[in-house]
Write a protein that holds these residues in place. Structure first.
Motif, PDB file in Angstrom:
ATOM      1  N   UNK A   1       1.897  31.021  22.404  1.00 39.97           N
ATOM      2  CA  UNK A   1       2.289  31.549  21.093  1.00 39.97           C
ATOM      3  C   UNK A   1       1.054  32.100  20.390  1.00 39.97           C
ATOM      4  N   UNK A   2       1.230  33.236  19.814  1.00 38.55           N
ATOM      5  CA  UNK A   2       0.128  33.837  19.080  1.00 38.55           C
ATOM      6  C   UNK A   2       0.419  33.658  17.600  1.00 38.55           C
ATOM      7  N   UNK A   3      -0.210  32.661  17.034  1.00 39.06           N
ATOM      8  CA  UNK A   3       0.032  32.334  15.636  1.00 39.06           C
ATOM      9  C   UNK A   3      -1.166  32.855  14.856  1.00 39.06           C
ATOM     10  N   UNK A   4      -0.931  33.874  14.075  1.00 34.88           N
ATOM     11  CA  UNK A   4      -2.016  34.609  13.440  1.00 34.88           C
ATOM     12  C   UNK A   4      -2.963  33.713  12.646  1.00 34.88           C
ATOM     13  N   UNK A   5      -4.273  33.956  12.792  1.00 36.79           N
ATOM     14  CA  UNK A   5      -5.272  33.106  12.126  1.00 36.79           C
ATOM     15  C   UNK A   5      -5.179  33.215  10.606  1.00 36.79           C
ATOM     16  N   UNK A   6      -4.958  34.419  10.088  1.00 34.75           N
ATOM     17  CA  UNK A   6      -4.869  34.561   8.620  1.00 34.75           C
ATOM     18  C   UNK A   6      -3.623  33.833   8.106  1.00 34.75           C
ATOM     19  N   UNK A   7      -2.538  33.942   8.855  1.00 36.60           N
ATOM     20  CA  UNK A   7      -1.315  33.242   8.452  1.00 36.60           C
ATOM     21  C   UNK A   7      -1.555  31.733   8.415  1.00 36.60           C
ATOM     22  N   UNK A   8      -2.264  31.237   9.442  1.00 37.88           N
ATOM     23  CA  UNK A   8      -2.561  29.802   9.484  1.00 37.88           C
ATOM     24  C   UNK A   8      -3.405  29.392   8.277  1.00 37.88           C
ATOM     25  N   UNK A   9      -4.401  30.216   7.978  1.00 38.49           N
ATOM     26  CA  UNK A   9      -5.266  29.908   6.832  1.00 38.49           C
ATOM     27  C   UNK A   9      -4.457  29.934   5.538  1.00 38.49           C
ATOM     28  N   UNK A  10      -3.574  30.948   5.410  1.00 36.49           N
ATOM     29  CA  UNK A  10      -2.760  31.048   4.185  1.00 36.49           C
ATOM     30  C   UNK A  10      -1.911  29.791   4.017  1.00 36.49           C
ATOM     31  N   UNK A  11      -1.324  29.331   5.119  1.00 37.40           N
ATOM     32  CA  UNK A  11      -0.482  28.129   5.028  1.00 37.40           C
ATOM     33  C   UNK A  11      -1.306  26.944   4.531  1.00 37.40           C
ATOM     34  N   UNK A  12      -2.493  26.769   5.087  1.00 40.59           N
ATOM     35  CA  UNK A  12      -3.335  25.635   4.695  1.00 40.59           C
ATOM     36  C   UNK A  12      -3.778  25.745   3.236  1.00 40.59           C
TER      37      UNK A  12
END
Lengths: 264, 485
Positions: B345-356
């Motif tokens: 799965x390619x879970x976007x790094x910016x998306x991950x950061x935004x969630x955190x």
């Protein structure tokens, strides 16, 4: 209120034509705050159109009693049946009862972020799903009834205490309730404003509304009440017609209370 | 004896009131002000003199550095030579030439230069999306914000040298927005709903249909909830969530591909690793801000709930998130989170950061809002209850408008703190403006050893953004307090 001392005979009360069932029926009701027994074995039946004044020393449970009727407070045993609906923990029943029972508070509890008109139309629009224009028309009618239509677009903070309390009465009436509860409506008011609120309440009483008032205004009790209930230590100690209650109290506690409240 | 009894002789009755007299000299004018505020007694006089001395000391130290600044040079060495030649050996001076040379990296990171119109347009459209939400009451201010946003966008577009058609399009869009704001501000809200999709598409590129399908999933969930609301109100939220999950998991991608086959609306794909500078900070900050507020409200209400399960969950969530540093959450986002994902799965790094960042800010937000909720008198809840309003009606119409108003300073404070915290993403290898980009710039031999100038530049931009947020909060407080008096 001493100038209007005509006592209304209980038999004159126009009974609601649609139903002969009592407006409120409380059977063997008890309530505790933790271990403290606030209301003890309350039995009370209120007929439709009946006006009741509840008196008693502070801490006697009179406010708690009327707050149980629209379940702002929960009772632990016994039954409370309002307009044919029994109050249990069922939220639907509670909301139904609350939309039929109006309440006026000691501290008005108007919504400060809404105008007078919005305060009045809020519940009809959201609870009764009334169109806005119709709700406003209704609100203006009741604001006229409490004689402050000109303040409709002001915020509660801009009004005097007496005016605020009259708005609070109008706000409750906009739901066109069958029963009105008053929880010491004049206790937080300056003396010169008490009269305007009491006059409004007297007018309301004359329309045949079922009313339960917790109040220390004995003049009001004599003028409009069908029955005066005296409470002490969470119990109904004595109840009678106003004339009997004031002129011929039976219980020692009632006599003491009356002598203190009327003595000066 | 009555006061109104006029027959009784009285000793003295004032018939005319004294007119007000002008204030003495020391109470007004510049001199009066100085006297009152700066030199009212010997202690204040000493403090005033000391204050002036300190200000003078600072300014006299820093002023030459600014005054000697060099704006066009090819390297730091060249800068120093120019300063030495103009102001003499040993003179200090700023070398802002680095900003002139590398401003685009500070603003956009490694975003392809030919595509700069996309982020600029996204920022421009943000003003249009925000105007009806932030300035819903005053038409004048909405007009001013839109015009100001338009001007800023045009200036940015001119600086970035975007293609003419995009500038024309943007100008036309601002024109339409101004007209809509004037005659149908409600319609503008539809654009606000649609904006996240548009923004994501413009920034990352690819097919428009992919973000559209994400939005469509939410819409499908909403429709299901509405349909079930009458028949099974208890079931509706769960059904909605399941619908959204099914849509995103199974329907979204094939449908997007099919639609792309019919109408290929596609932009050059830009990867998250190419994002950087203020673009990165704003993308993370704005998404975090918009999502943390609703999440914070829900958490605050949950924490005050009577239901033990919900309350316990909210308390645990808030206390856990508040108890760990943001950095640790970011490390989790950058490394640990991938272990929990199915391989491939390619879970976007910016998306991950935004969630955190969102859940971190939401935990603080929840506590700020809880303070506002606690400040409301119990009578407000009772009045709402006694009118027959249900829980959500009471919260939405009575409790939250007042509680949020009380919490505005705290909420905006959290926003500002969070926006500045976006610079922490530098620690997980993203190119935020303060250190990431500056380190990259310094890695160039020409700009090796340049420290203060980038800091000043980045600091000024951060200050402008945070200061505007703070001013907005003051405007909101003033407006709301006027409404209630």
């Amino acid at each position: 209120m001493s100038e209007t001392t005509t006592t209304i005979d209980r038999n004159d009360v126009p009974a609601d034509a649609t139903s002969t069932a009592p407006a409120i029926e409380i059977r063997d009701m008890n309530k505790w705050y933790g271990a403290f027994h606030v209301l003890r074995d309350i039995d009370l039946t209120v007929a439709r159109g009946e006006r009741i004044v509840i008196a008693g020393p502070s801490g006697s449970g009179k406010s708690t009693l009327i707050r149980c009727i629209n379940r702002l407070e929960e009772h632990q045993s016994g039954q409370i049946i309002v307009d044919g609906i029994e109050l249990t923990s069922d939220i639907k029943n509670i909301d139904k009862v609350r939309s039929e029972v109006g309440m006026v508070f000691q501290h008005f509890n108007l919504f400060p972020h809404l105008t007078v008109l919005e305060n009045c139309t809020l519940a009809p629009i959201w609870v009764r799903k009334m169109p806005k224009a119709k709700a406003e028309e209704l609100a203006m009618r009741f604001l006229e009834k409490v004689r402050i239509p000109e303040q409709a677009n002001k915020y509660p903070g801009q009004l005097s205490g007496g005016q605020q309390q009259r708005v609070a009465i109008a706000r409750s009436l906009c739901m066109e309730p069958r029963i009105m509860l008053f929880d010491e409506p004049t206790s937080a008011l300056d003396p010169e404003m008490i009269k305007e609120v009491l006059d409004t309440m007297i007018e309301l009483a004359e329309t045949g509304m079922t009313m339960l008032c917790v109040t220390h205004e004995m003049g009001f009790a004599q003028a409009v009440a069908d029955r005066v209930i005296f409470m002490d230590q969470g119990q109904i100690v004595e109840q009678n017609t106003p004339s009997e209650f004031f002129n011929n109290p039976q219980n020692e506690r009632t006599k003491l209370f009356l002598s203190q409240i009327l003595g000066h | 004896m009555s006061v109104t009894d006029t027959t009784v002789p009285t000793a003295y009755v004032r018939t005319e009131m004294l007119p007000p007299r002008a204030a003495p000299m020391q109470r007004k004018g510049a001199l009066g002000w100085l006297r009152e505020n700066l030199f009212s007694n010997w202690f204040n006089t000493v403090l005033t003199v000391l204050g002036i001395a300190i200000i003078w000391w600072f300014v006299s130290h820093f002023w030459p550095w600014f005054a000697h600044s060099v704006w066009s040079a090819g390297s730091l060495r060249e800068c120093r030579e120019i300063i030495a030649a103009t102001w003499g050996e040993g003179a200090s001076g700023a070398c802002f030439a680095v900003i002139r040379e590398r401003w685009h990296q500070y603003l956009f990171g490694f975003y392809p230069r030919a595509e700069y119109w996309r982020p600029v347009m996204t920022i421009g459209l943000m003003f249009i999306a925000l105007a009806p939400v932030l300035f819903s009451v005053s038409a004048t201010i909405r007009r001013r914000v839109l015009a100001g946003g338009g001007l800023l966008t045009m200036i940015l577009m001119a600086i970035c040298g975007v293609p003419l058609w995009s500038a024309m399009l943007m100008l036309a869009l601002f024109g339409v927005a101004l007209l809509l704001a004037e005659y149908a501000p409600g319609r503008l809200l539809w654009f606000t709903v649609f904006y996240p999709v548009l923004g994501v598409w413009l920034l990352w590129g690819g097919s428009l249909w992919s973000p559209m399908m994400v939005l469509a999933g939410l819409a499908a969930g909403f429709v299901v909830a509405r349909l079930l609301a009458k028949r099974a109100p208890g079931l509706a939220p769960f059904a909605a969530i399941i619908t959204i999950a099914i849509w995103w998991a199974f329907i979204s991608q094939p449908l997007a591909d099919a639609l792309a086959g019919v109408l290929p609306l596609s932009l050059l794909h830009v990867t998250s690793r190419e994002f950087g500078g203020f673009l990165l900070a704003i993308v993370i900050g704005v998404s975090g801000i918009t999502m943390s507020l609703p999440l914070g409200i829900v958490l605050a209400l949950a924490r005050r709930s009577d239901m033990p399960l919900i309350k316990t969950f909210a308390v645990m969530f808030i206390e856990f998130i508040r108890g760990v540093p943001l950095i640790s959450l970011l490390f989790v986002a950058s490394t640990l989170l991938n272990y929990f994902m199915p391989p491939g799965t390619n879970f976007d790094i910016i998306l991950r950061v935004i969630i955190m960042v969102t859940i971190f800010a939401a935990a603080y937000m929840a506590e700020v809002i809880r303070g506002g909720l606690a400040a409301l008198p119990k009578g407000q809840y009772e009045a709402a209850d006694s009118l027959g309003l249900d829980y959500w009606q009471a919260q939405r119409l009575i409790i939250l408008p007042q509680a949020l108003k009380i919490s505005i300073p705290g909420i905006v404070g959290t926003f500002i703190g969070m926006f500045k915290d976006t610079t922490l993403v530098g620690l997980i290898g993203l190119y935020e403006p303060l250190k990431g980009i500056s380190d990259f710039v310094r890695a160039d031999f020409n700009w090796k050893g340049i420290y203060w100038e980038p800091f000043v530049f980045v600091g000024v931009i951060f200050f402008v953004i945070c200061f505007s947020m703070s001013r907005y909060s003051m405007y909101l407080e003033r407006r709301l307090s006027r409404e209630n008096r």
